[in-house]
Design an enzyme around this catalytic site. Structure first.
Site, PDB file in Angstrom:
ATOM      1  N   GLY A  33       7.630   4.030  -6.871  1.00  0.00           N
ATOM      2  CA  GLY A  33       7.620   3.146  -5.684  1.00  0.00           C
ATOM      3  C   GLY A  33       6.395   2.929  -5.171  1.00  0.00           C
ATOM      4  O   GLY A  33       5.424   3.433  -5.448  1.00  0.00           O
ATOM      5  N   ASN A  34       6.301   2.229  -3.967  1.00  0.00           N
ATOM      6  CA  ASN A  34       4.987   1.938  -3.189  1.00  0.00           C
ATOM      7  C   ASN A  34       5.210   2.099  -1.742  1.00  0.00           C
ATOM      8  O   ASN A  34       6.275   2.277  -1.342  1.00  0.00           O
ATOM      9  CB  ASN A  34       4.376   0.686  -3.563  1.00  0.00           C
ATOM     10  CG  ASN A  34       4.978  -0.575  -3.363  1.00  0.00           C
ATOM     11  OD1 ASN A  34       5.339  -0.605  -2.259  1.00  0.00           O
ATOM     12  ND2 ASN A  34       5.397  -1.224  -4.477  1.00  0.00           N
ATOM     13  N   ARG A  35       3.938   2.238  -1.021  1.00  0.00           N
ATOM     14  CA  ARG A  35       4.242   2.496   0.450  1.00  0.00           C
ATOM     15  C   ARG A  35       4.063   1.364   1.427  1.00  0.00           C
ATOM     16  O   ARG A  35       4.022   1.140   2.406  1.00  0.00           O
ATOM     17  CB  ARG A  35       2.823   3.182   0.941  1.00  0.00           C
ATOM     18  CG  ARG A  35       2.787   4.468   0.277  1.00  0.00           C
ATOM     19  CD  ARG A  35       1.482   5.219   0.841  1.00  0.00           C
ATOM     20  NE  ARG A  35       0.992   6.409   0.108  1.00  0.00           N
ATOM     21  CZ  ARG A  35       1.902   7.673   0.114  1.00  0.00           C
ATOM     22  NH1 ARG A  35       2.766   7.726   1.026  1.00  0.00           N
ATOM     23  NH2 ARG A  35       1.292   8.555  -0.700  1.00  0.00           N
ATOM     24  N   SER A  36       4.444   0.092   0.688  1.00  0.00           N
ATOM     25  CA  SER A  36       4.726  -1.020   1.656  1.00  0.00           C
ATOM     26  C   SER A  36       6.051  -0.853   2.546  1.00  0.00           C
ATOM     27  O   SER A  36       6.959  -0.483   2.257  1.00  0.00           O
ATOM     28  CB  SER A  36       5.033  -2.380   0.729  1.00  0.00           C
ATOM     29  OG  SER A  36       5.237  -3.441   1.439  1.00  0.00           O
ATOM     30  N   ALA A 100       5.419  -6.489  -2.163  1.00  0.00           N
ATOM     31  CA  ALA A 100       4.273  -5.615  -2.771  1.00  0.00           C
ATOM     32  C   ALA A 100       5.084  -5.216  -4.099  1.00  0.00           C
ATOM     33  O   ALA A 100       5.982  -4.263  -4.175  1.00  0.00           O
ATOM     34  CB  ALA A 100       4.099  -4.253  -1.976  1.00  0.00           C
TER      35      ALA A 100
END
Ligand code: CTP
Ligand code: CA
Length: 230
Positions: A33-36, A100
């Protein structure tokens, strides 16, 4: 309300906004995942509702609640987001890719939870494959008059400034408007304040003064409204 905040500027329009990051599954319980946080996309959806639009919010994992009144479609992976955006975009007047999207996903999704082996030094190698470019796909299949907006978080580097990278990205993607976040200061992700530059397909560059993501959302809609067919 005055011309700066026309509360009917998007009346009768269907606006589709993606928000948040994506989760790319590794196995039934794990993902990349990512931090958006989804804040900018949610702020755009809210601002569109305030201007009278019907709003579809295609949301990956987001840290803020979706605005009341939006039709919310929950997704996790980039492939799910592409499907949801393609369906929602069919009758949309404006499509905004504020999400994102992960550029890569694990090539294989294990059917069962990945287990450790007896060998204490053994670890799996994860092979990644490219995700489809959702924005480019939306541009390619857009209906007449539909306005497509992209985002780009860029840093300047030895090959060029953030603005230069964003100008190239706008041309590559073929969207009508690109919202540039210069992320050099380590800002933006999860923060309330943001500062963006709007790049139009006609070459116009419009700096937006630093403000909350809500203020910036208003500025983005002000740039989109003149692009709509009457
Ligand atoms: N985007 C998309 N699908 C992807 C990747 C990005 O729709 N698979 C969209 C984003 O939502 C954003 C725009 O494309 O609106 C730009 O995303 P960005 O990550 O800046 O561009 P990329 O084309 O992925 O290029 P790179 O990350 O290599 O700079
Ligand atoms: Ca990317």
């Amino acid at each position: 309300s005055g011309p700066a905040l026309d509360d009917r500027a998007l009346a009768g329009r269907h606006v589709v906004v993606s928000a948040g990051g994506t989760r790319e599954p590794l196995d039934p319980v794990r993902f990349l995942g990512n931090r958006s946080s989804g804040r900018q996309g949610v702020a755009l959806a809210k601002a569109a509702l305030e201007r009278g639009a019907r709003v579809t919010l295609v949301a990956g994992p987001i840290e803020v609640p979706p605005p009341d009144g939006a039709d919310v479609v929950r997704v996790e992976s980039a492939l799910q987001m592409r499907e949801a955006m393609t369906v929602a975009a069919k009758d949309a007047d404006v499509v905004v890719m504020a999400a994102a999207v992960a550029d890569f996903r694990p090539a294989q999704v294990a059917e069962h939870k990945i287990k450790k082996s007896a060998d204490a030094d053994d670890a799996p190698v994860v092979t990644l494959v490219r995700n489809p470019d959702i924005l480019a796909g939306l541009v390619a299949s857009r209906r007449a008059g539909q306005v497509v907006v992209g985002f780009a978080a860029e840093t300047g580097d030895e090959t060029g400034s953030a603005l230069r990278h964003a100008t190239a990205k706008l041309a590559r993607k073929g969207c009508d408007l690109l919202v540039l976040n210069d992320v050099a200061a380590g800002k933006v992700f999860g923060k309330d304040d943001t500062e963006v530059t709007l790049l139009s397909a006609d070459g116009t560059v419009t700096p937006v003064p630093a403000g909350t993501k809500e203020t910036v959302a208003g500025a983005i809609w002000e740039a989109v409204v003149p692009l709509l067919v009457p």
